[in-house]
Scaffold this active site. Sequence first.
Site, short mmCIF file in Angstrom:
data_model
loop_
_atom_site.label_atom_id
_atom_site.label_comp_id
_atom_site.label_asym_id
_atom_site.label_seq_id
_atom_site.Cartn_x
_atom_site.Cartn_y
_atom_site.Cartn_z
N ALA A 1 1.07 -1.12 0.02
CA ALA A 1 -0.16 0.10 0.10
C ALA A 1 0.78 1.18 -0.01
O ALA A 1 2.11 1.20 0.55
CB ALA A 1 -0.75 0.01 1.21
N GLY B 1 0.18 1.43 -3.15
CA GLY B 1 0.12 0.78 -4.52
C GLY B 1 0.75 1.55 -5.71
O GLY B 1 0.96 0.99 -6.70
N GLU C 1 -0.73 -6.22 1.80
CA GLU C 1 -0.44 -5.13 2.66
C GLU C 1 -0.96 -5.65 4.08
O GLU C 1 -2.19 -6.39 4.23
CB GLU C 1 -1.35 -4.01 2.47
CG GLU C 1 -1.45 -2.90 3.37
CD GLU C 1 0.01 -2.31 3.64
OE1 GLU C 1 0.05 -2.04 4.87
OE2 GLU C 1 0.86 -2.04 2.99
N ARG D 1 -5.23 0.17 4.78
CA ARG D 1 -4.38 0.60 3.84
C ARG D 1 -4.54 -0.40 2.39
O ARG D 1 -4.24 -0.18 1.34
CB ARG D 1 -2.76 0.65 4.20
CG ARG D 1 -2.61 1.97 4.90
CD ARG D 1 -1.01 1.62 5.70
NE ARG D 1 -0.11 1.46 4.49
CZ ARG D 1 0.46 2.32 4.05
NH1 ARG D 1 0.25 3.64 4.05
NH2 ARG D 1 1.51 1.96 3.23
N CYS E 1 12.46 4.40 2.56
CA CYS E 1 12.39 5.76 2.56
C CYS E 1 13.17 6.62 3.65
O CYS E 1 12.44 7.64 3.96
CB CYS E 1 10.97 6.64 2.47
SG CYS E 1 9.99 6.04 3.50
#
Length: 460
Positions: free
Chosen positions: A106, A108, A128, A133, A226
């Site tokens: 998620a 996506g 997920e 989500r 990230c």
Amino acid sequence: MLKLPVEFKEKYQKLLGDEEATEFFAAMNEESKKAIRINTLKNPVKIAYSLNEAIPDLRDAYYGEISGEDPEWVSGYVYSQDPAAMFPAALSGVKPGDKVLDLCAAPGGKTTKLGEQLENEGLLVANEISGTRAKALRENVERWGIGNALITNESPEKLSPVFYDFFDVILVDAPCSGEGMFRKNPEAIDYWSQDYVLTCQRRQKDILNEAVKMLKPNGRLIYSTCTFAPEEDEQIVSWLVNEHDFSILDTEIKDEKISLGHPEWSDNNPELTKTIRFWPQDGVGEGQFVAVLQKNGGNAETVTKKNKKKKQKKNPLRLTKSQQELVGNVINQFNLPDSLSDWSKKAMVRNDHVFIPAIVLSEKTKLHIVNNGIELGILKKKRFEPGHQLAEVLGQLKQTRVVDLATLDDYQKYLHGETIKVQSDLRGFLLVSYQNLIFSFGKITGNGILKNFYPKGLRK
């Protein structure tokens, strides 16, 4: 001005040096970049956005901003995604026919790119763990027109026994400390600490321990985060190499705007320079780390043959001839993509929902499945009502049974769930578009009223 934790600033001053750290902290206060990807699965039409500023090393990806009410978004022609976050799926090497897992999928963005690369051939499992989500994931996969996806809402530990040694490619965009999203989501700063970084590292290892079980020998693992933290980036890759016998593959990204991994931040393995990093001062997008690895050893051919035997089982939920006739009376009026060419042989029905499964799982398989393949629609008393996912899939080809809404006002009313008076000789079920972008089913009655079949859960 972001108020970065003192411990965070001291850490990166030590890692980067004073000059580069100063550039890094300054860039964290610059405006985030927005970007879009074009869906190459859909029938090519002109879209309203400027495509003048391409993202380096990516195809069909451009800097720009869109709205969730734009017809391009509603019809699944574009996806809004951080530029740096586009790279993990783009570097996956996925090709039509592969079996692919997006383990932490998620909302996506990466899933839709993987599905696009598969071109509706092979299998895409998008998982997920969060139920909320997972709903957003399903909506985005549906909008993109992907017909070969199994969407699950499970823990990796539940998936690994079902898909042992199964996938050609696995993408793990791991939950992380989120340092790379500080300027986009400043609230992420509030829960940052070095202890949290180490907590994330342990969680990542737990997830990857299960992912490794599901990857075929010689299969590829794309690992991304990230965050900037070496503990969650280079050090995790070194752990995969040393503990699970992986090799690091070259991403073949050589753009000067994109940085390389740092061996000195882990175990000094020079191969870590094959991983890539995105820093805000590089000017590409938000923070991102990407590594492409290959699982060594074993014979993938044996596993492939073993899995093929499972496909020979008879479909227990096949449509009856009368059900096939009801469905065919509707969908055979449309131009069908290859994925639907033999729908009558593949379609199944469960609780009146007619669908073509992406994979037929054993009845003993206890997974929380959110969606399996393409939902064609619902059987009602002596009739068949086509579903929204089918409309998005049919948008991959040029269609003739379409009513194109004449005005922006009509389009907005339709998104709200209203009926529309239209000028058309067509009657019955047809596709609805705006600016030639197909986004829904509708039904025209004898008096020229377009009945609204846009899903209630998506109405604006």
